[in-house]
Design a protein around this motif. Structure first.
Motif: not given
Length: 482
Positions: A3, A6, A10, A64
């Motif tokens: 997580n 990611s 981004d 997130y």
């Protein structure tokens, strides 16, 4: 991909190489507060270039579940801009957002980004024959966003009010990434709640201030700075009342300090000198100002003020700065008290307020009371007597170990000081904010109804609890781990 990985991918795509880093060396200076009291960890340091990037980043954090710690100049006094040690949050720095978007000389208003440094705002206003009526010792690092988030005060509150009084409009990114656009400075607007006032002083727990519309005033034409020696703080209070009656709107500032603070500064600054020939228990630093073409009248007002105060027995001795250099030297003494005391050794520093008419009585009671309860300590109070706010510091006994003393006896001292302030109907935080340093004390001493309202507002606006977690808003009693 995890997580966190990611999210970082981004965020990197959104902000670019300049806008996001996880380099430990680049992050390290921003993970400790400037006083060295709090150090945390973070997964990244984000430095967006504009409001749209802030909004995009906040949306990613919501997606997130990444906590956000907003940070301006990292010059706060309560650990409000330092992450915890979990390493799960990002530090969101507003320092790149430092543009003055518009300065209107006719309306006396300026629109600027949250990352504008206070001193730079002063300089921009001065170039246009105007001034921003709030200043403080950390003006070279404090940012507009940080000043708004903590509702900062300073030495001109007596006449002009706190940061809240200077804000005409706000732009902020809310916890869901939406942009609150309230920059237009309407004098009359009854469309429901005044949301900008909710954000001012919220320490980044409800929204991230990205820009503000601020009021400006005509530049000072002339000023006089007076230094008075006094037998007591009660005498200083009487001199303040006399100065307000005599000088009226010309009274810009009224600061007080004891002999201990003056001696500390004289030891700390090699070029500093005692403004008076004899020692006094207390001193008052008074500034009077006038507009253009008012220099002669101001000089006469200053002389009349001191003459009448001497005649009424309100002071023992006094001097008037002969020029701007001497005026700056007098203010340097006041502004150097905190670093001078830090050089002496550890201290517990309390930013407190009580009703203005009670401040002298409070200090004259509380200072010896704290020294009685904690033998070997020294109580020192100085600051903004005119608005009922003093910095009430308890200096450690000689030989105390910095760090260890604050965590042991220091915590007991602060609790006792806060108890006294509360008993006198005052506030445990007058202008420095609550942050993480005073959050639990606010929970212990705060009004239950007020605390419930604060938690309700926090839960309503930030249901995921991602904005500056662990700051300002005390935990509910049933959420505290035994």
């Amino acid at each position: 991909m995890s997580n966190t990985e990611s999210f970082l991918a981004d965020a990197q795509a959104l902000l670019g190489a300049r806008g996001l880093t996880s380099d430990p060396d680049l992050m390290e200076p921003w993970l400790t507060d400037w006083r060295g009291r709090y150090t945390g960890r973070a997964i990244a340091l984000a430095s967006p270039k504009d409001t749209s990037e802030v909004a995009g980043l906040v949306k990613l954090c919501a997606k997130y579940q990444i906590p956000i710690v907003p940070q301006g100049g990292n010059s706060g006094m309560s650990g409000g801009a330092t992450p915890d040690d979990s390493g799960e949050a990002i530090v969101l720095s507003l320092r790149r957002m430092d543009a003055i978007r518009d300065l209107d000389t006719d309306s006396g208003q300026v629109v600027c980004d949250a990352g504008v440094i206070l001193q730079h705002l002063h300089e921009a206003a001065e170039r246009e024959g105007l001034r921003f009526p709030l200043t403080l010792g950390g003006k070279g690092s404090a940012t507009v966003g940080g000043l708004i988030a903590t509702n900062a005060g300073g030495t001109q509150v007596l006449r002009h009010g706190t940061m809240r009084a200077q804000v005409l409009g706000l732009e902020a990114v809310m916890p869901d990434g939406g942009i609150f656009d309230g920059l237009v400075p309407l004098k009359k607007d009854n469309r429901g709640f005044d949301l900008k006032q909710l954000l001012i002083g919220s320490e980044g727990t409800l929204g991230i201030v990205t820009a503000a519309s601020l009021r400006l005033l005509p530049a000072i034409g002339s000023r006089t700075v007076l230094w008075a020696g006094l037998p007591s703080l009660s005498a200083a209070r009487q001199l303040l009342v006399h100065s307000q009656k005599t000088a009226g709107e010309a009274l810009e500032g009224f600061e007080v300090l004891p002999q201990h603070s003056l001696e500390a500064v004289l030891d700390h600054l090699p070029d500093a000198r005692d403004p008076l020939t004899e020692r006094h228990a207390w001193y008052a630093l008074i500034e009077l100002v006038a507009g253009q073409n008012g220099e002669e009248a101001l000089a006469q007002l200053s002389e009349d003020l001191l003459a009448s105060a001497l005649e009424e027995g309100l002071l023992d001795d006094a001097t008037i700065a002969a020029n701007e250099t001497q005026a700056d030297e007098l203010w340097l003494i006041r502004d150097s008290i905190a670093p001078a005391e830090r050089a002496i050794g550890p201290a517990m520093q309390h930013d407190i307020s009580v009703p203005v008419d009670k401040m002298a009585d409070f200090v004259e009671f509380a200072a010896p009371e704290m020294e009685r309860r904690f033998p070997g300590t020294t109580s020192v109070a100085f600051g903004h007597l005119g608005d009922g706010n003093v910095h009430f510091h308890i200096l450690a006994p000689k030989g105390a170990v910095r760090g260890a003393w604050e965590e042991s006896e220091g915590k007991l001292i602060s609790a006792a000081a806060h108890d006294l302030v509360t008993e006198w109907g005052g506030s445990i935080s007058a202008e420095h904010g609550i942050g993480q340093m005073k959050r639990d004390e606010l929970g212990r001493l705060g009004d239950p109804v007020s605390l419930k309202l604060m938690r309700s507002i926090k839960d309503a606006l930030d249901p995921q609890g991602l904005l500056n977690p662990g700051k300002l808003v005390p935990l509910a009693p049933d959420a505290i781990t035994p």
